[in-house]
Design a protein around this motif. Sequence first.
Motif, mmCIF file in Angstrom:
data_model
loop_
_atom_site.group_PDB
_atom_site.id
_atom_site.type_symbol
_atom_site.label_atom_id
_atom_site.label_comp_id
_atom_site.label_asym_id
_atom_site.label_seq_id
_atom_site.Cartn_x
_atom_site.Cartn_y
_atom_site.Cartn_z
ATOM 1 N N UNK A 143 4.163 21.601 -5.256
ATOM 2 C CA UNK A 143 4.394 20.595 -4.227
ATOM 3 C C UNK A 143 3.839 19.238 -4.653
ATOM 4 N N UNK A 144 4.677 18.222 -4.578
ATOM 5 C CA UNK A 144 4.266 16.859 -4.890
ATOM 6 C C UNK A 144 4.122 16.080 -3.592
ATOM 7 N N UNK A 145 2.909 15.687 -3.280
ATOM 8 C CA UNK A 145 2.641 14.916 -2.068
ATOM 9 C C UNK A 145 2.232 13.501 -2.459
ATOM 10 N N UNK A 146 2.937 12.522 -1.931
ATOM 11 C CA UNK A 146 2.611 11.107 -2.129
ATOM 12 C C UNK A 146 2.413 10.490 -0.748
ATOM 13 N N UNK A 147 1.293 9.770 -0.568
ATOM 14 C CA UNK A 147 1.021 9.174 0.740
ATOM 15 C C UNK A 147 0.914 7.654 0.633
ATOM 16 N N UNK A 148 1.199 7.003 1.731
ATOM 17 C CA UNK A 148 1.062 5.551 1.794
ATOM 18 C C UNK A 148 -0.395 5.139 1.590
ATOM 19 N N UNK A 149 -1.311 5.905 2.170
ATOM 20 C CA UNK A 149 -2.737 5.584 2.062
ATOM 21 C C UNK A 149 -3.198 5.561 0.609
ATOM 22 N N UNK A 150 -2.919 6.631 -0.119
ATOM 23 C CA UNK A 150 -3.391 6.724 -1.503
ATOM 24 C C UNK A 150 -2.667 5.731 -2.415
ATOM 25 N N UNK A 151 -1.377 5.551 -2.185
ATOM 26 C CA UNK A 151 -0.606 4.631 -3.029
ATOM 27 C C UNK A 151 -1.062 3.189 -2.825
ATOM 28 N N UNK A 152 -1.332 2.819 -1.582
ATOM 29 C CA UNK A 152 -1.818 1.472 -1.293
ATOM 30 C C UNK A 152 -3.205 1.258 -1.877
ATOM 31 N N UNK A 153 -4.058 2.277 -1.739
ATOM 32 C CA UNK A 153 -5.436 2.184 -2.221
ATOM 33 C C UNK A 153 -5.489 1.959 -3.734
ATOM 34 N N UNK A 154 -4.670 2.694 -4.490
ATOM 35 C CA UNK A 154 -4.715 2.547 -5.947
ATOM 36 C C UNK A 154 -4.076 1.225 -6.385
ATOM 37 N N UNK A 155 -3.068 0.772 -5.670
ATOM 38 C CA UNK A 155 -2.474 -0.531 -5.987
ATOM 39 C C UNK A 155 -3.478 -1.656 -5.740
#
Length: 340
Positions: A143-155
């Motif tokens: 399962x590949x889970x991508x979240x707005x929270x984590x993606x925004x944080x790393x950007x």
Amino acid sequence: MTEKKTHTVTLIPGDGIGPEVTNAVVRILEATGVKFAWERFAAGAEAFEKHKEYIPKELYESIERNKLALKGPVTTPVGGGFPSINVTLRKKFELYANFRPIKNLPGLETRYPNVDLVIVRENTEGLYVGLEHEVVPGVVESIKVITEKASTRIAKFAFEYARQHKRKKIHAIHKANIMKLSDGLFLRCARDISKGSPEIFYGEHIIDNTCMQLVMNPYQYDMLLLENLYGDIVSDLCAAFVGGLGLVPGANLGADAAIFEAVHGSAPDIAGKDIANPTALLQSAILMLRHVHETEAADKLQTVLEAVYMEKKTLTRDVGGSSGTKAFADAVIKAIEEAA
């Protein structure tokens, strides 16, 4: 005169060549004059033999308390056995940013001279975290889970680093042409954050094309922003530009803790032979010095390390020398003392 601060560090020597390179780096760090207190713990198979736990409770408590760890390589079984110690610690302490600078050491000839790349990898989600189960016999789902929270944080992390260190470009790397929802979300978050830094060029490249472009011309890139699995693969590819995984540092950074580690394997075939190169862990330790604001010591140690490579007299076998782990460490320590 103000007394120097003592930095208490959780030390995970690892297995295979881990204890050898870790001991070498500890000796070098202590020669810098920075004060350290080390809390040493086993992890993985060795820890299980002693404590019946792959990561002892005391190790978790030490990192929670110190918020700082230095880690050697720990063997991860392939296709079975216990979960990755690296992945487990990253998830436990929300070490969301995997940071790997890729830069040539002077005096060391490689196919690509003067490379200067920064790899920023999301560290807590995506395929790499290993969320898997067997649906029915013979059918397994990952399962590949991508979240707005984590993606925004790393950007945000990537663009803040770029501003602070005057980097010019960031490319977000993806496969959104196929994974339109998951990788698409990652890209949307990166685009939104990029709008706050118009002085930094922002681009997007598909992961497979990126690998080709890197091999053809790594100089076209400055910083790469990637989700977890892509970052793992690309950071190893880029390490080859400067001589391999035995030379490049790695940091796992979160809001409340940081773990600095060698990114290479445990190399059990050469363990105990005094031939392993401690440079990768040493460069990770230099990142650790910067993290705890020991900038003067970090600069000095980087200069000394580069001087040892330029001199070429005490390099390890993997980079064309004939010296052992201890002799290399001795040479770095001697150079520190001479520079004092």
